[in-house]
Design a protein around this motif. Structure first.
Motif, PDB file in Angstrom:
ATOM      1  N   TRP A  33       0.828  -1.211   0.000  1.00 27.41           N
ATOM      2  CA  TRP A  33       0.000   0.000   0.000  1.00 27.41           C
ATOM      3  C   TRP A  33       0.862   1.262   0.000  1.00 27.41           C
ATOM      4  O   TRP A  33       0.528   2.245  -0.654  1.00 27.41           O
ATOM      5  CB  TRP A  33      -0.912   0.017   1.227  1.00 27.41           C
ATOM      6  N   PHE A  34       1.948   1.244   0.788  1.00 29.38           N
ATOM      7  CA  PHE A  34       2.770   2.449   0.931  1.00 29.38           C
ATOM      8  C   PHE A  34       3.867   2.508  -0.138  1.00 29.38           C
ATOM      9  O   PHE A  34       4.551   3.524  -0.252  1.00 29.38           O
ATOM     10  CB  PHE A  34       3.399   2.523   2.323  1.00 29.38           C
ATOM     11  N   GLY A  35       4.050   1.397  -0.890  1.00 23.99           N
ATOM     12  CA  GLY A  35       5.104   1.373  -1.902  1.00 23.99           C
ATOM     13  C   GLY A  35       6.465   1.593  -1.280  1.00 23.99           C
ATOM     14  O   GLY A  35       7.336   2.246  -1.845  1.00 23.99           O
ATOM     15  N   VAL A  83      -1.446  12.143  13.522  1.00 22.45           N
ATOM     16  CA  VAL A  83      -1.800  11.026  12.632  1.00 22.45           C
ATOM     17  C   VAL A  83      -0.489  10.301  12.360  1.00 22.45           C
ATOM     18  O   VAL A  83       0.384  10.807  11.659  1.00 22.45           O
ATOM     19  CB  VAL A  83      -2.425  11.511  11.310  1.00 22.45           C
ATOM     20  N   HIS A  84      -0.359   9.125  12.943  1.00 24.70           N
ATOM     21  CA  HIS A  84       0.892   8.370  12.781  1.00 24.70           C
ATOM     22  C   HIS A  84       0.939   7.712  11.400  1.00 24.70           C
ATOM     23  O   HIS A  84       1.955   7.792  10.707  1.00 24.70           O
ATOM     24  CB  HIS A  84       0.981   7.330  13.904  1.00 24.70           C
ATOM     25  N   LEU A  85      -0.133   7.064  11.014  1.00 25.82           N
ATOM     26  CA  LEU A  85      -0.201   6.388   9.708  1.00 25.82           C
ATOM     27  C   LEU A  85      -1.633   6.411   9.219  1.00 25.82           C
ATOM     28  O   LEU A  85      -2.560   6.184  10.006  1.00 25.82           O
ATOM     29  CB  LEU A  85       0.182   4.908   9.841  1.00 25.82           C
ATOM     30  N   VAL A  86      -1.811   6.640   7.938  1.00 28.80           N
ATOM     31  CA  VAL A  86      -3.124   6.449   7.319  1.00 28.80           C
ATOM     32  C   VAL A  86      -2.886   5.792   5.967  1.00 28.80           C
ATOM     33  O   VAL A  86      -2.004   6.211   5.215  1.00 28.80           O
ATOM     34  CB  VAL A  86      -3.930   7.771   7.226  1.00 28.80           C
ATOM     35  N   LEU A  97     -12.238   7.631   1.115  1.00 29.22           N
ATOM     36  CA  LEU A  97     -12.027   6.805   2.308  1.00 29.22           C
ATOM     37  C   LEU A  97     -10.959   7.389   3.241  1.00 29.22           C
ATOM     38  O   LEU A  97     -11.131   7.434   4.468  1.00 29.22           O
ATOM     39  CB  LEU A  97     -11.649   5.389   1.855  1.00 29.22           C
ATOM     40  N   GLY A  98      -9.856   7.862   2.654  1.00 30.83           N
ATOM     41  CA  GLY A  98      -8.813   8.473   3.477  1.00 30.83           C
ATOM     42  C   GLY A  98      -9.351   9.691   4.226  1.00 30.83           C
ATOM     43  O   GLY A  98      -9.110   9.873   5.420  1.00 30.83           O
ATOM     44  N   ARG A  99     -10.124  10.500   3.523  1.00 31.29           N
ATOM     45  CA  ARG A  99     -10.716  11.688   4.152  1.00 31.29           C
ATOM     46  C   ARG A  99     -11.638  11.279   5.299  1.00 31.29           C
ATOM     47  O   ARG A  99     -11.618  11.878   6.379  1.00 31.29           O
ATOM     48  CB  ARG A  99     -11.495  12.497   3.118  1.00 31.29           C
ATOM     49  N   ILE A 129       1.330  14.136   0.412  1.00 29.18           N
ATOM     50  CA  ILE A 129       1.326  15.575   0.722  1.00 29.18           C
ATOM     51  C   ILE A 129       0.081  16.242   0.132  1.00 29.18           C
ATOM     52  O   ILE A 129      -0.591  17.040   0.786  1.00 29.18           O
ATOM     53  CB  ILE A 129       2.636  16.228   0.246  1.00 29.18           C
ATOM     54  N   ALA A 130      -0.258  15.871  -1.104  1.00 35.06           N
ATOM     55  CA  ALA A 130      -1.465  16.443  -1.732  1.00 35.06           C
ATOM     56  C   ALA A 130      -2.711  16.060  -0.926  1.00 35.06           C
ATOM     57  O   ALA A 130      -3.626  16.880  -0.748  1.00 35.06           O
ATOM     58  CB  ALA A 130      -1.584  15.949  -3.168  1.00 35.06           C
ATOM     59  N   PHE A 131      -2.747  14.828  -0.451  1.00 34.05           N
ATOM     60  CA  PHE A 131      -3.878  14.373   0.367  1.00 34.05           C
ATOM     61  C   PHE A 131      -3.997  15.235   1.626  1.00 34.05           C
ATOM     62  O   PHE A 131      -5.076  15.757   1.938  1.00 34.05           O
ATOM     63  CB  PHE A 131      -3.659  12.898   0.716  1.00 34.05           C
ATOM     64  N   ALA A 134      -5.165  18.686   0.886  1.00 38.38           N
ATOM     65  CA  ALA A 134      -6.603  18.724   0.557  1.00 38.38           C
ATOM     66  C   ALA A 134      -7.458  18.681   1.815  1.00 38.38           C
ATOM     67  O   ALA A 134      -8.593  19.168   1.827  1.00 38.38           O
ATOM     68  CB  ALA A 134      -6.954  17.558  -0.361  1.00 38.38           C
ATOM     69  N   LEU A 135      -6.885  18.095   2.883  1.00 36.57           N
ATOM     70  CA  LEU A 135      -7.633  17.985   4.139  1.00 36.57           C
ATOM     71  C   LEU A 135      -7.329  19.119   5.109  1.00 36.57           C
ATOM     72  O   LEU A 135      -7.681  19.054   6.285  1.00 36.57           O
ATOM     73  CB  LEU A 135      -7.330  16.633   4.810  1.00 36.57           C
ATOM     74  N   GLY A 136      -6.648  20.142   4.642  1.00 31.61           N
ATOM     75  CA  GLY A 136      -6.446  21.328   5.474  1.00 31.61           C
ATOM     76  C   GLY A 136      -5.144  21.354   6.241  1.00 31.61           C
ATOM     77  O   GLY A 136      -4.926  22.236   7.072  1.00 31.61           O
TER      78      GLY A 136
END
Ligand code: COA
Length: 171
Positions: A33-35, A83-86, A97-99, A129-131, A134-136
């Motif tokens: 998932w994290f590549g 937020v340690h990991l999402v 879903l992430g949001r 970073i873009a995510f 986008a979430l403020g």
């Protein structure tokens, strides 16, 4: 003539708190998932034993892992949370879903008086970073930062060669 685009079926998601058994499910997928080969130690068992009250699992009706968020309120400063990991299954990204996971975390910690939420990201992780933007969240551009991959970041923040962007969201 090209075929019409297939509409994606609505995603049925169940949100719940993590349990210890989720550790195995998360470490099974996290590198994919994290590549990122080094992601696995970031999801050690302790997170699934001691941080469940502010963390979330998203799964399908059949119990398949779709996403997770590990987060906590700072023990040293009750006004701050991390937020340690999402992470979200690559097959189910860009569907909110992430949001949703972050919104749930914000509701958890916001209700306890937290005013600031932090996250860190490598400066070349453009999607992450873009995510967050986008979430403020906003990248810290204070003393010690410089632009790396176009984003203010702190060189060697997590040790030699481990540059990081500190992302901050004010509630
Ligand atoms: C980052 C991650 C959790 C986002 O999950 P997601 O479910 O796809 O995110 P959302 O659908 O809720 O996205 C919300 C908004 O964030 C932005 N966004 C999300 N992913 C993005 C990407 N790869 N590139 C640019 N913007 C992105 C968009 O503005 C998006 O809204 P839109 O789809 O309406 O344009 C997911 O891509 C992931 O698991 N990445 C690997 C792990 C990781 O980097 N985690 C973060 C650091 S711990």
């Amino acid at each position: 003539m090209t075929a019409p685009a297939q509409a994606q079926a609505p995603l049925e998601v169940i949100f719940r708190r993590p349990v210890e058994a989720d550790h195995a499910s998360v470490i099974r997928v996290i590198e994919h998932w994290f590549g990122e080969r080094r992601a696995r130690p970031l999801a050690s068992l302790s997170w699934f034993r001691h941080f469940t009250g502010t963390s979330w699992i998203a799964e399908s009706e059949g119990g398949r892992l779709l996403g997770f968020l590990i987060g906590y309120r700072s023990p040293d400063d009750v006004r701050r949370a991390v937020v340690h990991l999402v992470g979200v299954d690559p097959n189910h990204r860009r569907r909110g879903l992430g949001r949703d996971l972050v919104d749930r975390f914000v509701a958890d910690v916001g209700a306890t008086g937290v005013r600031t939420i932090e996250a860190v990201s490598p400066p070349d992780a453009r999607g992450a970073i873009a995510f967050h933007r986008a979430l403020g969240f906003r990248p810290d551009d204070g003393p010690g930062t410089m632009r790396l991959y176009g984003t203010p970041a702190t060189p060697d923040l997590e040790g030699d060669g481990e540059d990081r962007v500190l992302l901050i969201r004010e509630l």
